[in-house]
Design a protein around this motif. Structure first.
Motif, PDB file in Angstrom:
ATOM      1  N   ALA A   1       0.831  -1.203   0.000  1.00 48.12           N
ATOM      2  CA  ALA A   1       0.000   0.000   0.000  1.00 48.12           C
ATOM      3  C   ALA A   1       0.869   1.258   0.000  1.00 48.12           C
ATOM      4  O   ALA A   1       0.551   2.232  -0.692  1.00 48.12           O
ATOM      5  CB  ALA A   1      -0.929  -0.008   1.207  1.00 48.12           C
ATOM      6  N   ASP A   2       1.954   1.236   0.754  1.00 48.64           N
ATOM      7  CA  ASP A   2       2.858   2.387   0.779  1.00 48.64           C
ATOM      8  C   ASP A   2       3.539   2.604  -0.565  1.00 48.64           C
ATOM      9  O   ASP A   2       3.828   3.725  -0.953  1.00 48.64           O
ATOM     10  CB  ASP A   2       3.911   2.229   1.878  1.00 48.64           C
ATOM     11  CG  ASP A   2       3.330   2.428   3.269  1.00 48.64           C
ATOM     12  OD1 ASP A   2       2.227   3.004   3.383  1.00 48.64           O
ATOM     13  OD2 ASP A   2       3.986   2.004   4.240  1.00 48.64           O
TER      14      ASP A   2
ATOM     15  N   ALA B   1      -8.057  -0.904  -2.795  1.00 45.97           N
ATOM     16  CA  ALA B   1      -7.820  -2.085  -1.959  1.00 45.97           C
ATOM     17  C   ALA B   1      -7.607  -3.327  -2.827  1.00 45.97           C
ATOM     18  O   ALA B   1      -6.736  -4.145  -2.553  1.00 45.97           O
ATOM     19  CB  ALA B   1      -8.986  -2.299  -0.998  1.00 45.97           C
ATOM     20  N   ALA B   2      -8.405  -3.428  -3.884  1.00 45.73           N
ATOM     21  CA  ALA B   2      -8.255  -4.555  -4.803  1.00 45.73           C
ATOM     22  C   ALA B   2      -6.891  -4.530  -5.475  1.00 45.73           C
ATOM     23  O   ALA B   2      -6.252  -5.572  -5.654  1.00 45.73           O
ATOM     24  CB  ALA B   2      -9.360  -4.519  -5.846  1.00 45.73           C
ATOM     25  N   GLN B   3      -6.429  -3.351  -5.838  1.00 47.32           N
ATOM     26  CA  GLN B   3      -5.121  -3.214  -6.473  1.00 47.32           C
ATOM     27  C   GLN B   3      -4.002  -3.600  -5.506  1.00 47.32           C
ATOM     28  O   GLN B   3      -3.028  -4.241  -5.900  1.00 47.32           O
ATOM     29  CB  GLN B   3      -4.932  -1.774  -6.956  1.00 47.32           C
ATOM     30  CG  GLN B   3      -3.728  -1.583  -7.819  1.00 47.32           C
ATOM     31  CD  GLN B   3      -3.637  -0.153  -8.363  1.00 47.32           C
ATOM     32  OE1 GLN B   3      -4.490   0.680  -8.102  1.00 47.32           O
ATOM     33  NE2 GLN B   3      -2.587   0.102  -9.099  1.00 47.32           N
TER      34      GLN B   3
ATOM     35  N   PRO C   1     -12.171  -5.764  -7.683  1.00 44.48           N
ATOM     36  CA  PRO C   1     -12.997  -5.019  -6.725  1.00 44.48           C
ATOM     37  C   PRO C   1     -14.227  -5.816  -6.269  1.00 44.48           C
ATOM     38  O   PRO C   1     -14.688  -5.655  -5.141  1.00 44.48           O
ATOM     39  CB  PRO C   1     -13.406  -3.763  -7.494  1.00 44.48           C
ATOM     40  CG  PRO C   1     -12.302  -3.574  -8.485  1.00 44.48           C
ATOM     41  CD  PRO C   1     -11.891  -4.959  -8.876  1.00 44.48           C
ATOM     42  N   MET C   2     -14.744  -6.687  -7.122  1.00 45.52           N
ATOM     43  CA  MET C   2     -15.888  -7.518  -6.748  1.00 45.52           C
ATOM     44  C   MET C   2     -15.525  -8.456  -5.596  1.00 45.52           C
ATOM     45  O   MET C   2     -16.328  -8.680  -4.693  1.00 45.52           O
ATOM     46  CB  MET C   2     -16.381  -8.323  -7.952  1.00 45.52           C
ATOM     47  CG  MET C   2     -17.608  -9.153  -7.657  1.00 45.52           C
ATOM     48  SD  MET C   2     -19.035  -8.195  -7.131  1.00 45.52           S
ATOM     49  CE  MET C   2     -19.533  -7.509  -8.675  1.00 45.52           C
TER      50      MET C   2
ATOM     51  N   ILE D   1      -8.164  -5.129   5.551  1.00 45.42           N
ATOM     52  CA  ILE D   1      -7.769  -6.018   4.446  1.00 45.42           C
ATOM     53  C   ILE D   1      -7.029  -7.234   5.002  1.00 45.42           C
ATOM     54  O   ILE D   1      -7.315  -8.375   4.628  1.00 45.42           O
ATOM     55  CB  ILE D   1      -6.883  -5.269   3.427  1.00 45.42           C
ATOM     56  CG1 ILE D   1      -7.635  -4.102   2.804  1.00 45.42           C
ATOM     57  CG2 ILE D   1      -6.395  -6.229   2.343  1.00 45.42           C
ATOM     58  CD1 ILE D   1      -6.759  -3.169   1.986  1.00 45.42           C
ATOM     59  N   ALA D   2      -6.088  -7.003   5.919  1.00 46.22           N
ATOM     60  CA  ALA D   2      -5.311  -8.103   6.495  1.00 46.22           C
ATOM     61  C   ALA D   2      -6.200  -9.056   7.274  1.00 46.22           C
ATOM     62  O   ALA D   2      -6.019 -10.274   7.201  1.00 46.22           O
ATOM     63  CB  ALA D   2      -4.223  -7.547   7.406  1.00 46.22           C
TER      64      ALA D   2
END
Length: 64
Positions: free
Chosen positions: A19-20, A34-36, A42-43, A59-60
Motif C-alpha cells: 500500500a505504501d 484495496a483490490a489493487q 474489486p468484486m 484487508i489483512a
C-alpha cells in the motif's frame, strides 16, 4: 477476547508495504485501490464485506 489469526501480522506487514508503494500518502482506501493492493478484483473485495473507507488492517483481517 478473540485471538488474531496466525498469519494476520505477516499479512498486515505485506499489505502495508504494498500500500505504501502504490499509495504513499493514503491510509484509507476505496474498493478499487484495496483490490489493487491485494491483487484481486474489486468484486472480490466487495464479496469479502469491505465497502468504503477500507484500512490495511481490515484487508489483512479478511485475507489472513
Amino acid at each position: 477476547m478473540p485471538r488474531e489469526k496466525e498469519l494476520y501480522r505477516d499479512t498486515l506487514e505485506r499489505i502495508r508495504t504494498r500500500a505504501d508503494q502504490l499509495f504513499p500518502d493514503k491510509l484509507v482506501y476505496n474498493q478499487k485501490e484495496a483490490a489493487q493492493i491485494v491483487g484481486v478484483s474489486p468484486m472480490t473485495i466487495s464479496r469479502k464485506g469491505l465497502k468504503n473507507m477500507i484500512t490495511a488492517e481490515q484487508i489483512a483481517r479478511v485475507f489472513a
